[in-house]
Design a protein around this motif. Structure first.
Motif, PDB file in Angstrom:
ATOM      1  N   THR A 141      65.423  96.421 -17.928  1.00  0.00           N
ATOM      2  CA  THR A 141      64.828  97.728 -18.209  1.00  0.00           C
ATOM      3  C   THR A 141      65.146  98.699 -17.077  1.00  0.00           C
ATOM      4  N   THR A 142      65.033  99.977 -17.388  1.00  0.00           N
ATOM      5  CA  THR A 142      65.254 101.005 -16.362  1.00  0.00           C
ATOM      6  C   THR A 142      64.249 100.859 -15.228  1.00  0.00           C
ATOM      7  N   PHE A 143      62.999 100.550 -15.569  1.00  0.00           N
ATOM      8  CA  PHE A 143      61.970 100.372 -14.543  1.00  0.00           C
ATOM      9  C   PHE A 143      62.307  99.204 -13.625  1.00  0.00           C
ATOM     10  N   CYS A 144      62.808  98.117 -14.200  1.00  0.00           N
ATOM     11  CA  CYS A 144      63.168  96.935 -13.400  1.00  0.00           C
ATOM     12  C   CYS A 144      64.271  97.281 -12.400  1.00  0.00           C
ATOM     13  N   THR A 145      65.258  98.040 -12.856  1.00  0.00           N
ATOM     14  CA  THR A 145      66.347  98.445 -11.954  1.00  0.00           C
ATOM     15  C   THR A 145      65.845  99.376 -10.862  1.00  0.00           C
ATOM     16  N   GLN A 146      64.974 100.316 -11.223  1.00  0.00           N
ATOM     17  CA  GLN A 146      64.432 101.235 -10.229  1.00  0.00           C
ATOM     18  C   GLN A 146      63.575 100.512  -9.202  1.00  0.00           C
ATOM     19  N   LEU A 147      62.840  99.493  -9.631  1.00  0.00           N
ATOM     20  CA  LEU A 147      61.948  98.770  -8.723  1.00  0.00           C
ATOM     21  C   LEU A 147      62.715  97.841  -7.788  1.00  0.00           C
ATOM     22  N   THR A 148      63.645  97.072  -8.334  1.00  0.00           N
ATOM     23  CA  THR A 148      64.312  96.023  -7.559  1.00  0.00           C
ATOM     24  C   THR A 148      65.674  96.417  -7.028  1.00  0.00           C
ATOM     25  N   GLY A 149      66.279  97.459  -7.613  1.00  0.00           N
ATOM     26  CA  GLY A 149      67.636  97.823  -7.228  1.00  0.00           C
ATOM     27  C   GLY A 149      68.692  96.958  -7.882  1.00  0.00           C
ATOM     28  N   ILE A 150      68.290  96.062  -8.769  1.00  0.00           N
ATOM     29  CA  ILE A 150      69.229  95.162  -9.452  1.00  0.00           C
ATOM     30  C   ILE A 150      69.702  95.846 -10.736  1.00  0.00           C
ATOM     31  N   ILE A 151      70.988  96.083 -10.844  1.00  0.00           N
ATOM     32  CA  ILE A 151      71.549  96.711 -12.034  1.00  0.00           C
ATOM     33  C   ILE A 151      72.091  95.629 -12.972  1.00  0.00           C
ATOM     34  N   GLN A 152      72.427  96.057 -14.184  1.00  0.00           N
ATOM     35  CA  GLN A 152      72.846  95.101 -15.202  1.00  0.00           C
ATOM     36  C   GLN A 152      74.089  94.320 -14.786  1.00  0.00           C
ATOM     37  N   ASP A 153      75.041  94.989 -14.135  1.00  0.00           N
ATOM     38  CA  ASP A 153      76.280  94.310 -13.729  1.00  0.00           C
ATOM     39  C   ASP A 153      76.023  93.181 -12.729  1.00  0.00           C
ATOM     40  N   MET A 154      74.927  93.250 -12.014  1.00  0.00           N
ATOM     41  CA  MET A 154      74.644  92.230 -10.997  1.00  0.00           C
ATOM     42  C   MET A 154      74.162  90.922 -11.617  1.00  0.00           C
ATOM     43  N   VAL A 155      73.637  90.962 -12.836  1.00  0.00           N
ATOM     44  CA  VAL A 155      73.176  89.735 -13.508  1.00  0.00           C
ATOM     45  C   VAL A 155      74.124  89.287 -14.605  1.00  0.00           C
ATOM     46  N   ASP A 156      74.915  90.201 -15.169  1.00  0.00           N
ATOM     47  CA  ASP A 156      75.878  89.805 -16.203  1.00  0.00           C
ATOM     48  C   ASP A 156      76.902  88.836 -15.635  1.00  0.00           C
ATOM     49  N   GLY A 157      77.129  87.764 -16.365  1.00  0.00           N
ATOM     50  CA  GLY A 157      78.087  86.749 -15.927  1.00  0.00           C
ATOM     51  C   GLY A 157      77.544  85.769 -14.902  1.00  0.00           C
ATOM     52  N   GLN A 158      76.280  85.927 -14.484  1.00  0.00           N
ATOM     53  CA  GLN A 158      75.671  85.008 -13.527  1.00  0.00           C
ATOM     54  C   GLN A 158      75.092  83.788 -14.264  1.00  0.00           C
ATOM     55  N   PRO A 159      74.904  82.690 -13.573  1.00  0.00           N
ATOM     56  CA  PRO A 159      74.347  81.499 -14.229  1.00  0.00           C
ATOM     57  C   PRO A 159      72.899  81.715 -14.649  1.00  0.00           C
ATOM     58  N   HIS A 160      72.464  80.919 -15.640  1.00  0.00           N
ATOM     59  CA  HIS A 160      71.082  80.986 -16.088  1.00  0.00           C
ATOM     60  C   HIS A 160      70.171  80.231 -15.118  1.00  0.00           C
ATOM     61  N   PHE A 161      68.879  80.312 -15.378  1.00  0.00           N
ATOM     62  CA  PHE A 161      67.860  79.779 -14.481  1.00  0.00           C
ATOM     63  C   PHE A 161      68.068  78.296 -14.181  1.00  0.00           C
ATOM     64  N   GLU A 162      68.289  77.486 -15.229  1.00  0.00           N
ATOM     65  CA  GLU A 162      68.410  76.042 -15.007  1.00  0.00           C
ATOM     66  C   GLU A 162      69.636  75.698 -14.170  1.00  0.00           C
ATOM     67  N   GLU A 163      70.712  76.476 -14.320  1.00  0.00           N
ATOM     68  CA  GLU A 163      71.906  76.240 -13.507  1.00  0.00           C
ATOM     69  C   GLU A 163      71.663  76.615 -12.046  1.00  0.00           C
ATOM     70  N   VAL A 164      70.952  77.696 -11.830  1.00  0.00           N
ATOM     71  CA  VAL A 164      70.670  78.123 -10.453  1.00  0.00           C
ATOM     72  C   VAL A 164      69.772  77.111  -9.749  1.00  0.00           C
ATOM     73  N   THR A 165      68.801  76.543 -10.467  1.00  0.00           N
ATOM     74  CA  THR A 165      67.946  75.528  -9.836  1.00  0.00           C
ATOM     75  C   THR A 165      68.757  74.292  -9.436  1.00  0.00           C
ATOM     76  N   GLN A 166      69.775  73.959 -10.225  1.00  0.00           N
ATOM     77  CA  GLN A 166      70.645  72.834  -9.858  1.00  0.00           C
ATOM     78  C   GLN A 166      71.481  73.178  -8.624  1.00  0.00           C
ATOM     79  N   LEU A 167      71.988  74.421  -8.573  1.00  0.00           N
ATOM     80  CA  LEU A 167      72.727  74.859  -7.382  1.00  0.00           C
ATOM     81  C   LEU A 167      71.836  74.846  -6.147  1.00  0.00           C
ATOM     82  N   PHE A 168      70.577  75.235  -6.341  1.00  0.00           N
ATOM     83  CA  PHE A 168      69.658  75.248  -5.214  1.00  0.00           C
ATOM     84  C   PHE A 168      69.373  73.822  -4.728  1.00  0.00           C
ATOM     85  N   GLN A 169      69.257  72.889  -5.666  1.00  0.00           N
ATOM     86  CA  GLN A 169      69.040  71.481  -5.281  1.00  0.00           C
ATOM     87  C   GLN A 169      70.213  70.966  -4.441  1.00  0.00           C
TER      88      GLN A 169
END
Length: 290
Positions: A141-169
């Motif tokens: 959402t526009t509000f989410c981008t304004q609050l966090t500074g995270i734009i759509q391009d920064m999350v597009d193509g990134q791994p999903h939650f379960e993949e990131v938790t495996q990378l973190f492990q």
């Protein structure tokens, strides 16, 4: 004879009169206001004084002073930090999907940052940082981008939650944080990250939560114990400790770095960090993040 006496009297009186006039003139001149020193004159005097000090410093041997200052700085760095009971602190600050008017039915993590901090030196030694593509609401959402500074391009193509938790492990294992002899603990600004957000998303996507997420240090409670009053948020803690905020507020990785500054300031005041939050105590979504 009378004329001579009269002339001598006039002469003496005039001499005394002139002497009195001279004294009055000298006294009045001492009462005159001194000429004002203009700002340009003051700046010139300061520059001349600084140049004189600089020349005197250059003429003096500086090598012993530099050695003393370096040794003094190292001694202060080792003395002023309180010894901690942990080997490492893992400073964590999630950012998640959100909206101004109504929160999403399923809130998802979009930034997963963790900063590994040496507990004895309060220095950052390693960083895990990933953006996460949300599944339920992939469009930010526009509000989410304004609050966090995270734009759509920064999350597009990134791994999903379960993949990131495996990378973190894998990152935890590579950093030696899963070794039985390594004492580490997560640090958050509030209980929301590990008491609410992570369990809620893990339950929704059927992703098991590792046991090392069950306990943490809420830096707000640590600040309250050390300083004497409970802070509402990160910015108030920085202001109370006279620490300059860096980066962007509500950027996960920037918030982590500012939390590290707060921890160092508390350690300099002799504070020893201890676990003050756990999932069993706040299960049911009671935690809140400001």
């Amino acid at each position: 004879m009378l004329m001579g006496c009269w002339v001598r009297a006039i002469f003496k009186r005039s001499a005394a009169f002139e002497q009195c006039k001279e004294h009055c003139r000298m006294f009045s001149s001492s009462l005159r206001p001194r000429p004002r020193i203009t700002r340009a004159r003051k700046n010139w005097l300061r520059a001349a004084y600084a140049d004189n000090i600089r020349r005197e410093t250059i003429e003096q041997p500086v090598e012993p002073n530099l050695i003393f200052r370096e040794r003094f700085r190292k001694e202060m760095d080792t003395v002023k930090l309180a010894p901690q009971i942990f080997d490492y602190f893992l400073v964590l600050d999630f950012e998640a999907t959100c909206d101004r008017t109504r929160m999403p039915e399923v809130q998802e993590i979009i930034e997963f940052p963790v900063v590994k901090v040496d507990a004895q030196t309060m220095e950052v030694v390693s960083t895990f940082h990933h953006y996460v593509l949300p599944r339920v609401n992939p469009a930010l959402t526009t509000f989410c981008t304004q609050l966090t500074g995270i734009i759509q391009d920064m999350v597009d193509g990134q791994p999903h939650f379960e993949e990131v938790t495996q990378l973190f492990q894998k990152w935890m294992d590579a950093e030696g944080l899963l070794h039985p002899e390594c004492k580490s603990c997560f640090v958050t600004c509030g209980d929301w990250d590990l008491a609410t957000m992570l369990p809620m998303q893990s339950d929704y996507f059927k992703v098991p939560v590792p046991s090392y997420f069950d306990r943490w240090i809420n830096v707000k409670h640590s600040f309250s114990e050390c300083i004497g009053h409970f802070p509402r948020g990160l910015m108030l803690m920085l202001e109370s400790l006279n620490i300059q905020h860096t980066g962007r507020h509500h950027s996960g990785i920037d918030d982590c770095m500012n939390i590290v500054k707060i921890m160092r300031a508390l350690s300099e005041r002799g504070y020893v960090f201890r676990i003050n939050g756990q999932r069993t105590a706040v299960r049911g979504g009671k935690g809140k993040k400001f």
